[in-house]
Design a protein around this motif. Sequence first.
Motif: not given
Length: 480
Positions: A356-357, A359-361, A363-364
């Motif tokens: 999840q981290y 994937e969030a990165q 998007q960032l």
Amino acid sequence: MTRRHRLLPLFLAMTALAGCKTMEPKYQRPDPPVPISWPQGNSYLRQSEAALPTLTYREIFQDPRLQILIDLSLTNNRDLRIAAANIASARALYRVQRADIFPTITAGGGATVTGTGNSGPDTRFSADVGASNFELDLFGRIRSLTNAQLNQYFATEAAARATRLTLVGEIATAYFTYAADQSLLKISQQTEAIAARATTLTNARLQGGISSRIDLRQAQTVLEQARSDVAAQVTRVAQDRNALQLLVGAPIAETSLPPSLEAVDTLVKEVPAGLDSRILLRRPDVVEAEFSLISTNARIGAARAAFFPRISLTGLLGLASNALGALFTGGAFNYTAGANVSLPIFDAGANRGNLQYAEAQRQLFVARYEQTIQTAFREVSDALARRGTIGAQFAAQTRLVAAARDSYALNEARYRNGIASFLEVLDAQRTLYTAEQSLVRTRLTRATNLADLYRTLGGDQTIDTATIAADKPHFPLIGK
């Protein structure tokens, strides 16, 4: 073929299976979040080129003195040295990460002597070659990490190109600023000389009873203001030279400095912007942002692979004998081989959190990539807006100076003939002084606008390869 001889080919075959595939998401470049074409209207320069051609700073900045300073800065500027060190560091980290794809081979040898009180010493010789804890990268975890590190290296290299491109633009701006302050200094000195003569003349007329004391004081106000401006401009010229020398990173010879802005601003050529904003995709800072995004995308593959088993191999081939002469005979051969498998069963959600981290990165970094493009579009649009009107502004300012100079000459002649008052002469002189200063500042804006267009369009390919051609990695790309 004996079982012993079949073991080594089997070990090598298992090794070859590693890394055939990764679990990285297929990368797709985000669509640029800006219009395809540049803004249009009365404020913008009309463009006729369909695409931006490759250009060099020598084609844009044709002043030989400025070219010398740019060449010096590309060698001596400390920001570039920091960028070069960052490239070397990123390249080294890539090599470290890439090494995990291959087994670590070690070799050893030795001799031991044992004995007891009842028997003589027993000597044993050995030699071996082995590989320990080599991970079979069946799910592409190591290759994804290697891809991530490789693209991070490319991003660091693009950041260095952006630093060089910005440096050239800053050198040109600082050079033009120094030249403009030299011009302003000359205008202040000329105004000081004219005011000094006017003060002397007015004082003589006062002694002769022709002029009043008010006329003398008014003349002195213009003189002292000019003297104050001269002192301030001398300081600015010195500070401009210090700023230029910091950017260059080395002492600057007097012959490399411009005498005035009027002498050098015509040596800056137009920068074509083209019709298509997609040329922004080749700007080094945009390239850097995209490589960082690709690197983050690869780390998702590594996070996904962490859910699957890890297989590690250990192997040892060796020779052992009680006699050194018999060490390399067939009977001395021995081997060991092993494999370890580990599968995460319970990790309290650590692997899922890592995914999840990652994937969030991603998007960032998508947002950062799009923001970089939007910033680039705004910078180019601002430069084009300024370019679209600076010609008319400069022409109007030139006419204003000509009118102010003629007005001053006429008022001075009328004053000498006793037709006009001395106050009218002083007003005309102040108007001329202000107009000449404004013309220099407009000329500076015109020159620095071209430097801004050169920097914001980012099309200088010589800057991309000027100092890092030898630093390109000599490693094959790691495929998916």
